[in-house]
Write a protein that holds these residues in place. Sequence first.
Motif, PDB file in Angstrom:
ATOM      1  N   ALA A 177       0.801  -1.217   0.000  1.00 10.64           N
ATOM      2  CA  ALA A 177       0.000   0.000   0.000  1.00 10.64           C
ATOM      3  C   ALA A 177       0.842   1.279   0.000  1.00 10.64           C
ATOM      4  CB  ALA A 177      -0.907   0.019   1.227  1.00 10.64           C
ATOM      5  N   GLN A 178       0.319   2.277  -0.697  1.00 10.26           N
ATOM      6  CA  GLN A 178       0.844   3.638  -0.577  1.00 10.26           C
ATOM      7  C   GLN A 178      -0.016   4.361   0.466  1.00 10.26           C
ATOM      8  OE1 GLN A 178       2.784   6.460  -3.391  1.00 10.26           O
ATOM      9  NE2 GLN A 178       0.671   6.958  -3.902  1.00 10.26           N
ATOM     10  N   PHE A 196       2.510   4.987  14.899  1.00 11.13           N
ATOM     11  CA  PHE A 196       2.577   5.656  13.597  1.00 11.13           C
ATOM     12  C   PHE A 196       3.799   5.223  12.787  1.00 11.13           C
ATOM     13  CE2 PHE A 196       4.091   9.517  11.232  1.00 11.13           C
ATOM     14  CZ  PHE A 196       3.166   9.435  10.208  1.00 11.13           C
ATOM     15  N   THR A 197       4.987   5.244  13.377  1.00  5.88           N
ATOM     16  CA  THR A 197       6.188   4.865  12.617  1.00  5.88           C
ATOM     17  C   THR A 197       6.159   3.377  12.255  1.00  5.88           C
ATOM     18  OG1 THR A 197       7.421   4.565  14.690  1.00  5.88           O
ATOM     19  CG2 THR A 197       7.607   6.699  13.584  1.00  5.88           C
ATOM     20  N   ARG A 198       5.575   2.570  13.115  1.00  5.92           N
ATOM     21  CA  ARG A 198       5.441   1.148  12.796  1.00  5.92           C
ATOM     22  C   ARG A 198       4.556   0.968  11.566  1.00  5.92           C
ATOM     23  NH1 ARG A 198       1.936  -3.052  16.442  1.00  5.92           N
ATOM     24  NH2 ARG A 198       2.175  -4.885  15.134  1.00  5.92           N
ATOM     25  N   TRP A 199       3.504   1.747  11.492  1.00  9.58           N
ATOM     26  CA  TRP A 199       2.603   1.698  10.330  1.00  9.58           C
ATOM     27  C   TRP A 199       3.348   2.088   9.059  1.00  9.58           C
ATOM     28  CZ3 TRP A 199       0.084   6.283   8.020  1.00  9.58           C
ATOM     29  CH2 TRP A 199      -0.868   5.957   7.054  1.00  9.58           C
ATOM     30  N   ASP A 201       6.530   1.885   8.483  1.00  9.14           N
ATOM     31  CA  ASP A 201       7.504   0.836   8.161  1.00  9.14           C
ATOM     32  C   ASP A 201       6.843  -0.366   7.494  1.00  9.14           C
ATOM     33  OD1 ASP A 201       9.542   2.346   9.236  1.00  9.14           O
ATOM     34  OD2 ASP A 201       9.524   1.327  11.184  1.00  9.14           O
ATOM     35  N   ALA A 202       5.580  -0.605   7.833  1.00  2.17           N
ATOM     36  CA  ALA A 202       4.883  -1.777   7.284  1.00  2.17           C
ATOM     37  C   ALA A 202       4.366  -1.541   5.876  1.00  2.17           C
ATOM     38  CB  ALA A 202       3.721  -2.170   8.203  1.00  2.17           C
ATOM     39  N   LEU A 276      -5.339   0.217  11.628  1.00  2.92           N
ATOM     40  CA  LEU A 276      -5.710   0.498  13.012  1.00  2.92           C
ATOM     41  C   LEU A 276      -4.830  -0.264  13.980  1.00  2.92           C
ATOM     42  CD1 LEU A 276      -9.625   0.413  12.797  1.00  2.92           C
ATOM     43  CD2 LEU A 276      -8.181   2.425  13.067  1.00  2.92           C
ATOM     44  N   ASP A 277      -4.570  -1.533  13.689  1.00  4.39           N
ATOM     45  CA  ASP A 277      -3.741  -2.350  14.584  1.00  4.39           C
ATOM     46  C   ASP A 277      -2.333  -1.755  14.715  1.00  4.39           C
ATOM     47  OD1 ASP A 277      -5.806  -4.076  14.998  1.00  4.39           O
ATOM     48  OD2 ASP A 277      -5.106  -5.604  13.589  1.00  4.39           O
ATOM     49  N   HIS A 278      -1.741  -1.351  13.622  1.00  2.07           N
ATOM     50  CA  HIS A 278      -0.402  -0.773  13.675  1.00  2.07           C
ATOM     51  C   HIS A 278      -0.401   0.567  14.394  1.00  2.07           C
ATOM     52  CE1 HIS A 278       0.646  -3.841  10.687  1.00  2.07           C
ATOM     53  NE2 HIS A 278       1.917  -3.542  10.915  1.00  2.07           N
TER      54      HIS A 278
END
Length: 281
Positions: A177-178, A196-199, A201-202, A276-278
């Motif tokens: 995803a972009q 937020f940063t984890r999201w 990175d994913a 949402l989870d991230h």
Amino acid sequence: MKSGDAYGPEWSASLRDGSADELRGWVDLALAICDETDVVALRHFRRDMVMNQKPDRSWVTEADRAAEQVIRERISAAHPDHGLVGEEYGTEAGSADVRWYIDPIDGTHNFMRGVPHFATLIAVERAGELQAAVISAPALGERWYGWRGGGAWSVGAPGTAAPRRLQVSAVAELADAQVVYGSARDLLASPLVPGFTRWLDAAWRDRGFGDFWGYTLVAEGAAEAMVEVGLSPWDIAAPMLIVEEAGGRVTDVEGRRSLEGPGFVTSNGLIHEATLDHLRG
């Protein structure tokens, strides 16, 4: 508002409250109003302008106030029994069954600095459910609009001669995803989105396209998710209707469908839960 668990064009159409002609009439009125407010905004854009700082330390320009005055006057003339909820002049007839949400210039800071990513946002709500919306970005020469059961549309995009129906993307994995977002500083500081940063990175790719622009990218299928904090109802009302009619999903960071935020997650629906989870860490 109904639950934020469901999404898609058929679900969005099920929320319609009024005839198609009535809702399309609200859209046509908002588009006609934007013909006037576009002129107001462009008259001040990239020119010397009067700016003031409000008590919440946000900025307002003479163009914001002038545009909202035009919007209020035109709506009240056409529908004197409707309520108004605006950024600059507050709420009138707040208990009315039909209410209009008004953001005269979304992206005021962009507008102040000569960045063309700003827009007028107008949305109509009946009995607590959004029914119609218009986003007009005069410096880009493009508009987005929609109504329940009538789809979401864009007009004025380069290379297109007729209105173009919008549809969110079919990307189903966050890794493909972009994703886009508002202020990175605000998001990093917000307790609402500790992941937020984890999201980021994913995801496959990320860009900071804030304000109305990020939501239209999701509605058009050019991005899969948009995250922003620090919003008011007039910031999210129009984008929410347009994204939902394009088949997407809009909730707060807890997954609830509401205009009260203050943090919002917008997506194509397919990567919403993963987002949402991230974000919640």
